[in-house]
Motif scaffolding. Structure first.
Motif, short mmCIF file in Angstrom:
data_model
loop_
_atom_site.label_atom_id
_atom_site.label_comp_id
_atom_site.label_asym_id
_atom_site.label_seq_id
_atom_site.Cartn_x
_atom_site.Cartn_y
_atom_site.Cartn_z
N PRO A 1 3.94 15.20 -11.75
CA PRO A 1 4.89 15.43 -10.66
C PRO A 1 4.17 15.66 -9.33
O PRO A 1 3.16 16.37 -9.28
N GLY A 2 4.68 15.04 -8.27
CA GLY A 2 4.11 15.23 -6.95
C GLY A 2 2.85 14.44 -6.67
O GLY A 2 2.25 14.57 -5.60
N GLN A 3 2.43 13.59 -7.60
CA GLN A 3 1.21 12.81 -7.39
C GLN A 3 1.48 11.67 -6.41
O GLN A 3 2.44 10.93 -6.53
N ALA A 4 0.61 11.54 -5.43
CA ALA A 4 0.77 10.52 -4.39
C ALA A 4 0.25 9.17 -4.88
O ALA A 4 -0.73 9.09 -5.63
N LEU A 5 0.93 8.11 -4.43
CA LEU A 5 0.50 6.74 -4.69
C LEU A 5 0.41 6.01 -3.36
O LEU A 5 1.24 6.25 -2.46
N THR A 6 -0.56 5.15 -3.23
CA THR A 6 -0.69 4.35 -2.01
C THR A 6 -0.56 2.88 -2.34
O THR A 6 -0.94 2.44 -3.43
N LEU A 7 -0.03 2.12 -1.38
CA LEU A 7 0.09 0.68 -1.59
C LEU A 7 -1.29 0.05 -1.76
O LEU A 7 -1.46 -0.85 -2.58
N ARG A 8 -2.24 0.55 -1.01
CA ARG A 8 -3.60 0.02 -1.12
C ARG A 8 -4.17 0.27 -2.53
O ARG A 8 -4.78 -0.61 -3.14
N GLY A 9 -3.94 1.50 -3.03
CA GLY A 9 -4.44 1.82 -4.36
C GLY A 9 -3.76 1.01 -5.44
O GLY A 9 -4.41 0.53 -6.39
N ILE A 10 -2.46 0.83 -5.32
CA ILE A 10 -1.71 0.02 -6.29
C ILE A 10 -2.18 -1.42 -6.24
O ILE A 10 -2.41 -2.06 -7.27
N GLY A 11 -2.33 -1.95 -5.03
CA GLY A 11 -2.79 -3.32 -4.89
C GLY A 11 -4.16 -3.54 -5.49
O GLY A 11 -4.41 -4.54 -6.16
N LYS A 12 -5.06 -2.57 -5.28
CA LYS A 12 -6.41 -2.69 -5.82
C LYS A 12 -6.40 -2.61 -7.34
O LYS A 12 -7.08 -3.39 -8.02
N GLU A 13 -5.61 -1.70 -7.88
CA GLU A 13 -5.58 -1.55 -9.34
C GLU A 13 -5.05 -2.79 -10.04
O GLU A 13 -5.57 -3.22 -11.07
N GLU B 1 15.33 3.69 -7.63
CA GLU B 1 15.73 4.22 -8.94
C GLU B 1 15.50 5.72 -9.06
O GLU B 1 15.85 6.31 -10.09
N GLY B 2 14.90 6.33 -8.04
CA GLY B 2 14.62 7.76 -8.11
C GLY B 2 13.34 8.09 -8.85
O GLY B 2 13.06 9.27 -9.10
N ALA B 3 12.56 7.06 -9.21
CA ALA B 3 11.31 7.29 -9.93
C ALA B 3 10.19 7.73 -9.00
O ALA B 3 9.25 8.41 -9.40
N LEU B 4 10.29 7.31 -7.74
CA LEU B 4 9.32 7.70 -6.72
C LEU B 4 10.07 8.28 -5.52
O LEU B 4 11.24 7.93 -5.29
N PHE B 5 9.39 9.13 -4.78
CA PHE B 5 9.98 9.75 -3.60
C PHE B 5 9.24 9.27 -2.36
O PHE B 5 8.00 9.29 -2.33
N LEU B 6 9.99 8.84 -1.36
CA LEU B 6 9.42 8.39 -0.10
C LEU B 6 9.76 9.42 0.98
O LEU B 6 10.93 9.63 1.30
N SER B 7 8.71 10.07 1.52
CA SER B 7 8.94 11.10 2.54
C SER B 7 9.19 10.46 3.90
O SER B 7 8.97 9.26 4.09
N SER B 8 9.63 11.27 4.85
CA SER B 8 9.89 10.77 6.20
C SER B 8 8.61 10.28 6.87
O SER B 8 8.65 9.44 7.77
N SER B 9 7.47 10.77 6.41
CA SER B 9 6.19 10.34 6.98
C SER B 9 5.65 9.08 6.31
O SER B 9 4.60 8.56 6.70
N GLY B 10 6.37 8.60 5.26
CA GLY B 10 5.95 7.39 4.57
C GLY B 10 5.11 7.66 3.33
O GLY B 10 4.65 6.71 2.68
N ARG B 11 4.89 8.92 2.97
CA ARG B 11 4.12 9.25 1.77
C ARG B 11 4.96 8.95 0.53
O ARG B 11 6.12 9.35 0.44
N VAL B 12 4.36 8.27 -0.43
CA VAL B 12 5.03 7.93 -1.68
C VAL B 12 4.44 8.78 -2.80
O VAL B 12 3.22 8.87 -2.95
N SER B 13 5.31 9.42 -3.57
CA SER B 13 4.83 10.26 -4.66
C SER B 13 5.88 10.31 -5.77
O SER B 13 7.04 9.93 -5.57
N THR B 14 5.46 10.79 -6.94
CA THR B 14 6.42 11.06 -7.99
C THR B 14 7.18 12.33 -7.61
O THR B 14 6.63 13.23 -6.97
#
Length: 215
Positions: free
Chosen positions: A32-44, A62-75
């Motif tokens: 929970p709360g772990q951040a994901l980045t597009l760059r990291g996903i793309g590299k993986e 789907e509610g599986a990830l949360f997108l903050s107002s600053s653009g941070r993506v996390s569980t």
């Protein structure tokens, strides 16, 4: 000779990334709360930013990830109210699916559930949290498929998806030493054709653990 352009492969790439991330989140492989980045996903996954972005967009919807107002993506890190809401949905929908599955519960299904429950027990012995959640959900999905109610099952899977990281936290708190007691009651109720017993066993199984998180 035709050359493969990014636009030719992006739909397949996006779906691959989406399904892989979706499985990880549902089965508690991401905290929970772990951040994901597009760059990291793309590299993986060795894809460009576009399929990574599209996969994330679907998971946010789907509610599986949360997108903050600053653009941070996390569980998501679920509040107690949200956990209670999702637990209530599980109790309502999964009890109904089990009830609808009961008339179609032949012995082959019961044998399959017993086999899956052995895998659940093995994962408990190994202290494999992700394996436990995966096999536990497989137990429920196998039963609910017999209900032949695909729209209802799709909603349930969305609930599982939102709860995935939280279920991982719950597993650590439960410190299980044996498979869920209610699985045996579910199987016994199926064998006996006992609908009230089945409904009670399923409701207890899908809510008893979650109650610990809001106590």
């Amino acid at each position: 000779m035709l050359s493969a352009r990014p636009t030719d492969t992006q739909p397949a790439a996006h779906d691959l990334v989406y399904r892989a991330l979706r499985s990880r989140i549902m089965h508690g492989d991401i905290a929970p709360g772990q951040a994901l980045t597009l760059r990291g996903i793309g590299k993986e996954f060795d894809v460009s930013m576009t399929p990574a972005r599209e996969a994330v967009r679907r998971l946010v919807a789907e509610g599986a990830l949360f997108l903050s107002s600053s653009g941070r993506v996390s569980t998501p890190e679920l509040t107690n109210d949200r956990i209670e809401e999702l637990a209530a949905l599980r109790a309502l929908l999964e009890v109904e699916l089990a009830s609808r599955a009961l008339p179609r519960a032949h012995m082959a299904l019961i044998d399959r559930l017993q086999s899956i429950n052995m895998t659940v027990a093995e994962m408990v012995t190994k202290r494999d949290a992700v394996g436990y959640i995966r096999s536990n959900l497989e137990f429920h999905r196998t039963l609910y498929l017999r209900a032949q109610a695909p729209a209802m099952l799709a909603i349930v899977e969305t609930v599982w998806l939102q709860l995935g990281p939280t279920m991982r936290s719950l597993y650590g708190r439960l410190r299980r030493t044996e498979p869920p007691h209610y699985h045996k009651l579910i199987i016994a109720a199926l064998k006996a054709g006992d609908e009230p017993g089945l409904r009670l066993a399923v409701r207890s199984d899908v809510t008893q653990g979650l109650r610990m998180l809001v106590s």
